[in-house]
Design an enzyme around this catalytic site. Sequence first.
Site, mmCIF file in Angstrom:
data_model
loop_
_atom_site.group_PDB
_atom_site.id
_atom_site.type_symbol
_atom_site.label_atom_id
_atom_site.label_comp_id
_atom_site.label_asym_id
_atom_site.label_seq_id
_atom_site.Cartn_x
_atom_site.Cartn_y
_atom_site.Cartn_z
ATOM 1 N N GLU A 36 42.451 56.002 17.715
ATOM 2 C CA GLU A 36 43.639 56.842 17.850
ATOM 3 C C GLU A 36 43.337 57.868 18.946
ATOM 4 O O GLU A 36 42.300 58.540 18.880
ATOM 5 C CB GLU A 36 43.933 57.554 16.520
ATOM 6 N N ARG A 262 30.725 53.353 7.653
ATOM 7 C CA ARG A 262 30.744 54.155 8.871
ATOM 8 C C ARG A 262 29.372 54.783 9.105
ATOM 9 O O ARG A 262 28.554 54.907 8.192
ATOM 10 C CB ARG A 262 31.838 55.211 8.851
ATOM 11 N N LYS A 272 37.129 63.896 13.581
ATOM 12 C CA LYS A 272 37.780 64.416 14.785
ATOM 13 C C LYS A 272 38.451 65.751 14.518
ATOM 14 O O LYS A 272 38.565 66.582 15.417
ATOM 15 C CB LYS A 272 38.792 63.394 15.311
HETATM 16 P P1 ATP Z 1 38.592 60.538 12.223
HETATM 17 O O1 ATP Z 1 38.809 60.264 10.764
HETATM 18 O O2 ATP Z 1 37.469 61.428 12.517
HETATM 19 O O3 ATP Z 1 39.838 60.907 12.963
HETATM 20 P P2 ATP Z 1 38.954 57.821 12.712
HETATM 21 O O4 ATP Z 1 38.175 56.841 11.961
HETATM 22 O O5 ATP Z 1 40.347 58.057 12.227
HETATM 23 O O6 ATP Z 1 38.149 59.143 12.816
HETATM 24 P P3 ATP Z 1 39.810 56.272 14.908
HETATM 25 O O7 ATP Z 1 40.120 56.686 16.297
HETATM 26 O O8 ATP Z 1 40.944 55.833 14.056
HETATM 27 O O9 ATP Z 1 39.027 57.467 14.234
HETATM 28 O O10 ATP Z 1 38.670 55.175 14.903
HETATM 29 C C1 ATP Z 1 38.705 54.028 15.694
HETATM 30 C C2 ATP Z 1 37.781 53.015 15.116
HETATM 31 O O11 ATP Z 1 36.452 53.513 15.058
HETATM 32 C C3 ATP Z 1 38.180 52.640 13.703
HETATM 33 O O12 ATP Z 1 38.102 51.236 13.588
HETATM 34 C C4 ATP Z 1 37.182 53.336 12.860
HETATM 35 O O13 ATP Z 1 36.958 52.635 11.670
HETATM 36 C C5 ATP Z 1 35.941 53.379 13.744
HETATM 37 N N1 ATP Z 1 35.103 54.518 13.413
HETATM 38 C C6 ATP Z 1 35.462 55.817 13.392
HETATM 39 N N2 ATP Z 1 34.448 56.597 12.973
HETATM 40 C C7 ATP Z 1 33.406 55.771 12.725
HETATM 41 C C8 ATP Z 1 32.064 55.964 12.264
HETATM 42 N N3 ATP Z 1 31.601 57.174 11.971
HETATM 43 N N4 ATP Z 1 31.282 54.869 12.144
HETATM 44 C C9 ATP Z 1 31.750 53.651 12.445
HETATM 45 N N5 ATP Z 1 32.987 53.400 12.884
HETATM 46 C C10 ATP Z 1 33.828 54.438 13.019
HETATM 47 MG MG MG Z 2 42.032 56.803 12.268
#
Ligand code: ATP
Ligand code: MG
Length: 557
Positions: A36, A262, A272
């Site tokens: 995102e 994760r 984020k």
């Molecule tokens: P946040 O909750 O901090 O906003 P997010 O998971 O919503 O992070 P996205 O931009 O939606 O962030 O993530 C893009 C991809 O990266 C998704 O497939 C997510 O599962 C993966 N991802 C995000 N954080 C991690 C992590 N700490 N370890 C492994 N994969 C991750």
């Molecule tokens: Mg997300």
Amino acid sequence: MSGETTSAPSNFIRQIIEKDLQAGKHATIHTRFPPEPNGYLHIGHAKSIVLNFGIAEDFPGSCNLRFDDTNPAKEEEEFVEAIKEDVVWLGYAWSELRFASDYFEQLYEFAVELIESGKAFVCDLTPEQVRDYRGTLTEPGRESPYRDRPVAENLDLFRRMRAGEFVDGTRTLRARIDMAAPNINMRDPTLYRIRHGLIHHQTGAEWCIYPMYDYTHPISDALEGITHSLCTLEFEDHRPLYDWVLDNITIGCHPRQIEFARLNLEYTVMSKRKLTQLVQEKRVYGWDDPRMPTIAGLRRRGYTPESIRRFCEAIGVTKAEGTVEMGVLENSLRGHLDAAAPRRMAVLDPLKVVITNFPADATETLQAGNHPKDESLGTRELLLTREIYIDRADFREQANKKYKRLVLDGEVRLRNAYVIRCNEVIKDGAGNIIELRCAYDADTLGRNPEGRKVRGVIHWVSATLGKKAEVRLYDRLFKSPEPGRTHDFHQDINPDSLRVLQDCVVEPSLAEGRVDERFQFEREGYFCLDSIDSRPGLPVFNRIVSLRDSWGKKADE
Ligand code: ATP
Ligand code: MG
């Protein structure tokens, strides 16, 4: 880049894919990385990138970069560009660049299909009422009074939602599944909500209704022909909804969602929301602050893409949640830099040494190897003059035998040069040492003096020909391994995460360094030029990582 072709270690996801291939389910494999654009990528995202792009490289197949951009309130073009830059820097090329917003029209049409088949309805409950009706883990929810609206009325209302006739929060489109489902995600989840007045970075003001993630994601995956949709464990409970959406619309593809744990890293935060707070509250210089766990921060800090990829492969992909020590990330870089980084000398806390038996105007040019274990890295010239700097920590007036550096009336070797002996200590009125008077033994270049013991080897830089530099030493951004676990994470911010040393002196050759070069400053650590603040004539160096993992130990060597 190293050009080596190492295939990543296997993991349970790769094994599933191999089985699916053997069973003839797919001709080729398609994955995607779906960030995102509401912030910069962090090291956790790198795990997902290495997994998704790595699978596409090794099987082989293709991997799309898809921006999951369904919430324009938080998303920005700046983030889109930063994310693209980071993926490229990590060494990957996407097959296709997509935006979930590319599919807004199709998503709308599929919603109409769901309404027509009685699988979705327009609901007039307020957001608070929806929450209240949803029930809890132990109690079933209650059905919305609007659940049995006739199809024609739903179609008309949904069309008018799109046309902008209703204000925010007054209506939603919801799936019609089961308010008594044990999985709360299946209790008539929201598919669309009304959001007026937002300018979407891709679609501008075209839409005032936006689809929810759980509805958008499976359809985007299916439209792109994704075979394996890899996501983190918190989406496990959403998988029934992922499958429900695809089972109830006319679409010729049903990707398989697989969840993995994760990455959590000690002494940092990765949400984020929290990273955004650090930036907005100016606790750090920006998203690319070298203390940040963002890819941009790690890049500016001096991390190599190889070290990040290797780290992501080394930690593996499983379903078990865990927290990785920061030292694991640092060690993946140390190993790489120890082999590859040319050695240099830099004095971070200068103390002047006058070599009294060295001619005042003379400069002696010495040859020094760039790497003790790799002659192919060549040699460089070192310039020895009568006045040099050594590090303040490398001198004590008195010390016991364990102290392997310079003492009054003791001898020490200047790295790549001669043995010197300290004969006199000059102090200011307050008793601070301001200068040492030493003599050098001209017979000791490349050989030891006979019959005398030299305590150790210290680094040095010519006082007259060395260059001034600023050096930034970084420490953990947080004081606790799990910031904010039991309280607000701000309380765990390490107030000493940055030390700026402004009076450092470095070898003349370092003044012409390039931003993409990384050096070992002998006995100090690995360093690179700061890509933002370094200026010709006033280089600014970041310490990427110390030589050893000494965190927590107050090492005196
Ligand atoms: P946040 O909750 O901090 O906003 P997010 O998971 O919503 O992070 P996205 O931009 O939606 O962030 O993530 C893009 C991809 O990266 C998704 O497939 C997510 O599962 C993966 N991802 C995000 N954080 C991690 C992590 N700490 N370890 C492994 N994969 C991750
Ligand atoms: Mg997300």
